[in-house]
Structure formats: C-alpha cells, structure tokens
Design a protein around this motif. Structure first.
Motif, PDB file in Angstrom:
ATOM      1  N   GLN A  96       0.831  -1.193   0.000  1.00 54.34           N
ATOM      2  CA  GLN A  96       0.000   0.000   0.000  1.00 54.34           C
ATOM      3  C   GLN A  96       0.874   1.254   0.000  1.00 54.34           C
ATOM      4  OE1 GLN A  96      -3.695  -0.153   0.266  1.00 54.34           O
ATOM      5  NE2 GLN A  96      -3.040  -2.177  -0.491  1.00 54.34           N
ATOM      6  N   SER A  97       0.355   2.316  -0.560  1.00 48.99           N
ATOM      7  CA  SER A  97       1.042   3.611  -0.557  1.00 48.99           C
ATOM      8  C   SER A  97       0.048   4.690  -0.145  1.00 48.99           C
ATOM      9  CB  SER A  97       1.623   3.926  -1.939  1.00 48.99           C
ATOM     10  OG  SER A  97       0.597   4.022  -2.912  1.00 48.99           O
ATOM     11  N   ASP A 142      -3.387   0.605  -3.525  1.00 45.22           N
ATOM     12  CA  ASP A 142      -2.385  -0.360  -3.969  1.00 45.22           C
ATOM     13  C   ASP A 142      -1.216   0.366  -4.624  1.00 45.22           C
ATOM     14  OD1 ASP A 142      -3.982  -2.383  -3.078  1.00 45.22           O
ATOM     15  OD2 ASP A 142      -4.801  -2.920  -5.040  1.00 45.22           O
ATOM     16  N   LYS A 143      -0.008  -0.049  -4.254  1.00 38.36           N
ATOM     17  CA  LYS A 143       1.201   0.616  -4.735  1.00 38.36           C
ATOM     18  C   LYS A 143       1.552   0.153  -6.142  1.00 38.36           C
ATOM     19  CE  LYS A 143       6.071   1.457  -3.541  1.00 38.36           C
ATOM     20  NZ  LYS A 143       7.146   1.171  -2.560  1.00 38.36           N
ATOM     21  N   THR A 144       1.602   1.077  -7.056  1.00 44.02           N
ATOM     22  CA  THR A 144       2.015   0.832  -8.437  1.00 44.02           C
ATOM     23  C   THR A 144       2.976   1.934  -8.848  1.00 44.02           C
ATOM     24  OG1 THR A 144      -0.084  -0.236  -8.997  1.00 44.02           O
ATOM     25  CG2 THR A 144       1.253   0.575 -10.818  1.00 44.02           C
ATOM     26  N   ALA A 155       4.808  -1.387 -12.687  1.00 41.04           N
ATOM     27  CA  ALA A 155       4.843  -2.584 -11.850  1.00 41.04           C
ATOM     28  C   ALA A 155       3.945  -2.446 -10.634  1.00 41.04           C
ATOM     29  CB  ALA A 155       6.278  -2.865 -11.393  1.00 41.04           C
ATOM     30  N   ASP A 156       3.329  -3.555 -10.254  1.00 38.10           N
ATOM     31  CA  ASP A 156       2.542  -3.652  -9.030  1.00 38.10           C
ATOM     32  C   ASP A 156       3.437  -4.235  -7.935  1.00 38.10           C
ATOM     33  OD1 ASP A 156       0.249  -2.778 -10.355  1.00 38.10           O
ATOM     34  OD2 ASP A 156      -0.301  -4.815 -10.949  1.00 38.10           O
ATOM     35  N   PHE A 157       3.408  -3.616  -6.745  1.00 36.53           N
ATOM     36  CA  PHE A 157       4.278  -4.038  -5.647  1.00 36.53           C
ATOM     37  C   PHE A 157       3.518  -4.960  -4.683  1.00 36.53           C
ATOM     38  CE2 PHE A 157       6.737  -0.759  -7.412  1.00 36.53           C
ATOM     39  CZ  PHE A 157       8.026  -0.845  -6.922  1.00 36.53           C
ATOM     40  N   TYR A 158       4.227  -5.989  -4.233  1.00 35.88           N
ATOM     41  CA  TYR A 158       3.642  -6.971  -3.315  1.00 35.88           C
ATOM     42  C   TYR A 158       4.586  -7.198  -2.139  1.00 35.88           C
ATOM     43  CZ  TYR A 158       0.481  -8.320  -7.147  1.00 35.88           C
ATOM     44  OH  TYR A 158      -0.449  -8.328  -8.141  1.00 35.88           O
ATOM     45  N   TYR A 159       3.992  -7.423  -0.964  1.00 36.51           N
ATOM     46  CA  TYR A 159       4.758  -7.915   0.170  1.00 36.51           C
ATOM     47  C   TYR A 159       4.784  -9.440   0.106  1.00 36.51           C
ATOM     48  CZ  TYR A 159       4.250  -3.242   2.187  1.00 36.51           C
ATOM     49  OH  TYR A 159       4.295  -1.889   2.408  1.00 36.51           O
ATOM     50  N   VAL A 160       5.925 -10.004   0.436  1.00 40.78           N
ATOM     51  CA  VAL A 160       6.058 -11.454   0.497  1.00 40.78           C
ATOM     52  C   VAL A 160       5.904 -11.871   1.954  1.00 40.78           C
ATOM     53  CG1 VAL A 160       7.479 -13.448  -0.120  1.00 40.78           C
ATOM     54  CG2 VAL A 160       7.677 -11.331  -1.436  1.00 40.78           C
TER      55      VAL A 160
END
Length: 432
Positions: free
Chosen positions: A233-234, A241-243, A251-256
C-alpha cells in the motif's frame, strides 16, 4: 532393524571391510536405513576410514541427507579427520560435475531455443545506517545472449581495504565449447583473459577444508509452502495499492509473507576461539566493516571422539530418526528467521518467467532448481519480477532490479569471442 535388512549398513557399522567389499557391488550405496543414514553416513560418523574410501571409490552418493538433514560431509566435519573431509569434499565436487555434464546437452538446447536478447540488471545493497551504504557494492550488469552463448559485463572487480575495486570485466559462456573451456573472464582494461577453472586444484580443496573445519556446519532451507503475497500500500491519508514505474516498466508491488529461513548449526568441532572469531566476523559484516584478507590457518585433524558403545542391534531398535549418537556429541542450534521481502511484478516486461528460469538454469544449475521453478511458475503474482528487495542482515537490504530488456537479432559473434589482441593470464583472478 536386522542385519539381513540392511546388510551393507551392518557391515559398515561393524567395520567389516572384507564383508563391505563383497556387498558393495550388489547393493544400493544410496539406500537409507530407518534413521535416513546411508552406508557412507555410518562409515564417516564411526570413523571407519577404510570403509569411507572404499565407498567413495565406488561412487557412493555424497549430496544426500539423513533424517536429521545432515550430509556425509557434515558428519565428516563433525568427526574432524582432515583426510576424510578432503576425500568426501573431492567426491562431492566430482559428482556435481558429472551430474551437470549429464544434463548439459538439454540445458544448452533450451538456451538455443530462446530468442537472442539484451538485458540490464542492477543490483545493490543499501542500509539505513549512516555511511554504511557508501561502503556497500552496487553495479549494473549488462547481459547479452545469442544462441548458446552468454556474455555478462560488470564493473566490480574486487574488494580491498574497505573499498570496491572498479574495472571493466566480462564473463563469456560458450555452450559449444568443452565444459573445461566454456567459461572465460576478460579484463578489458588490461586486455587479458583467464579461463575459469572447471575443476578445483588440490590447493583450492585444501583451503576449502580449512574453512569448513573452522566454521559452523550449517543446514538451511527456505520453505515456500506457507509463502503468500499481499498488495503493498502507498499513501498516508488515502491508502491504495502501490504501483510505480521500475525503469521503463509499470509494476505492481507486493509484500512477500511467510518467507522463513530455517537453519540449523552445529559447532561441536569448534574451539571457543573459533566460535568467538566467527561471531566477530558476522557482526562486522552486519556493520558493513569487514575485511576479506583474513588468513586461514591450516587445520589439523581433531582428536577422534570416543568410540560409541552402541551395538548394531541397539542402533536398529532406536525410534526412526532418533539414532543414538555415533560420533562427536552434537552441539546444535536451530533458528527460524522471517524476512520481510518485497517484489514488484510487471506485465510490461518482454521476457516471461519461464524463459528467465531457462537461462538461470544454464548458468547456475543446482539440485533444488525444480523447486524454484515450481514456486515461480505457480505462486508468483501475475507478471515478471522486475524488482526484488530482501534483507540479508538487520541493517542491510539487497535489491535486484531488471532495468531494461529487448529482443535482439543483430548481436555479432565477436561479442562472445576472446579478442585476438588479448593475452592469457591464468593468475589475473586468483579466486576463480
């Protein structure tokens, strides 16, 4: 666990070298008993040197783990006989080469089937600690691929006296050459080249034995079963959603989530001085203030542990995976560390994940590669991982970014050849 169920194991356990010599040609040397031990495991743990050498001479598998996750090499380090460690290590390297040579034709064909391309890859380490980031390395690697050839250009040469030595270095992999001549490194400033050793020298192996004998025995695995991804998130007031753009790719950012490194360490073979030195080294690396010119002293064999009073019958009657101690008394420690990684996935990147994996498998094959392939093909969010950030120490994070890519049909052959005015210098890169 009767002797007739595992006759070779029983003969090794008793140190009956004549019986071992009789059985070794007709029995599976990789067979595991109820504790997961192969005959080689037992021979090493019990210090039966003649059995060890006979099993190795008949190519007993070395990269194989028992029920507790330890290989024969780990058990050899624990026992502490230098010659046994060297013999097991040498066989491990040989078997790894043979396995790669067997798979090499299929890997080279897979590389040929991929279109030719140019790829830019940036990697760097950064830290929130003041000044540390200035001492950490970063580089932009340029990668060219044509047919069965790969060229990688980099500016990082070496690390000395707290600074990274910059230069103009190229690695060239030529799949059409013999394995012994397929990988070459060029120093483009000095106009010299060196073929990377396909097989370690005796001195290299002796040095590696010294390091093994003075370090923790480590068994580590990164479990992928519980890994999940959630959108990063931003924004402060209004979360979304953080892009972002990563280079030229949206790019779409994801937490692992659930990324856990499980590790076990053994140190029963180390002296208190060894333990203190290793602790100081790790602390210095975490602060970004380490030295890489420490001299490793030649290690002598340890005094053998007392011979166990356990009989074969008692060993066999122990619950599965809970074998009585056969060698040095274990000093083990388990640790599970969670990592907060971030990955940026882009649908705009021209290369697909499966093509990237085909390239990686050629240049860096390893036993668990299929697990990596399964994970990246089934669990990763949609797109291509154009950026990966993962902490390697509490204060230091590693970041890998794919900054550029294009399919190419105009790459020239001489890009993957050693220039005619370059001379060979076998000592230019001593560590290769």
């Amino acid at each position: 666990m009767a002797s007739d169920e595992y006759p070779l194991h029983a003969s090794v356990f008793e140190g009956d070298i004549r019986r071992v010599a009789q059985l070794i040609r007709t029995h599976d040397l990789g067979q595991k008993d109820q504790h997961g031990n192969t005959p080689l495991h037992l021979a090493v743990m019990l210090g039966h040197k003649e059995c060890v050498h006979l099993l190795l001479a008949h190519n007993a598998p070395v990269k194989i783990k028992n029920a507790l996750g330890w290989t024969p090499l780990a058990e050899a380090i624990s026992y502490g006989n230098r010659q046994t460690i060297l013999s097991v290590l040498r066989k491990l390297k040989q078997q790894a080469r043979e396995a790669l040579e067997e798979r090499r034709p299929d890997l080279i064909q897979a590389l040929k089937d991929i279109g030719d391309f140019y790829l830019e890859l940036k990697w760097d380490f950064h830290s929130w600690v003041p000044l540390v980031s200035r001492m950490l390395p970063s580089d932009v690697c340029k990668i060219y691929k044509k047919g069965s050839c790969i060229r990688l250009d980099t500016t990082l040469v070496d690390f000395n006296d707290m600074h990274w030595e910059r230069g103009d270095i190229s690695f060239i992999f030529n799949g059409s050459e013999r394995p012994q001549e397929s990988l070459t490194v060029l120093d483009n400033r000095l106009c010299v080249f060196q073929r990377i050793r396909y097989e370690e020298s005796d001195l290299d192996l002796e040095d590696e034995v010294d390091i093994l004998m003075s370090s923790d025995i480590v068994a580590a695995q990164m479990s992928t079963k519980n890994i999940t991804f959630s959108r990063a998130q931003s924004g402060w007031l209004f979360r979304e959603d953080k892009t972002e753009m990563v280079g030229e790719f949206k790019a779409d950012f994801y937490y692992v989530n659930g990324l856990i490194l499980e590790s076990r360490k053994r140190r029963e073979h180390l002296s208190p001085e060894d333990v203190q030195k290793n602790k100081a080294l790790i602390e210095n690396i975490g602060r970004g203030s380490w030295e890489n010119n420490q001299q490793i002293e030649r290690r002598h064999s340890l005094t053998p542990p007392e011979r166990p009073s356990v009989t074969w019958e008692e060993y066999g009657q122990a619950p599965p995976g809970r074998s009585p101690c056969l060698g040095r008394q274990l000093m083990a420690k388990e640790n599970a560390k969670a990592f907060k990684a971030t990955v940026a996935m882009s649908d705009d990147f021209p290369m697909t994940v499966d093509v990237l994996l085909d390239v990686l498998e050629v240049v860096a094959p390893f036993k668990q590669f299929q697990k990596l392939r399964d994970f990246m093909m089934t669990k990763l969010p949609p797109g291509f991982p154009v950026r990966i950030e993962i902490p390697v120490f509490p204060t230091i994070t590693a970041k890998v970014t794919f900054t550029g890519f294009e399919w190419r049909t105009d790459l020239q052959d001489d890009l993957f050849e050693i220039p005619t005015d370059f001379r060979e210098d076998a000592g230019r890169f001593p560590d290769l």
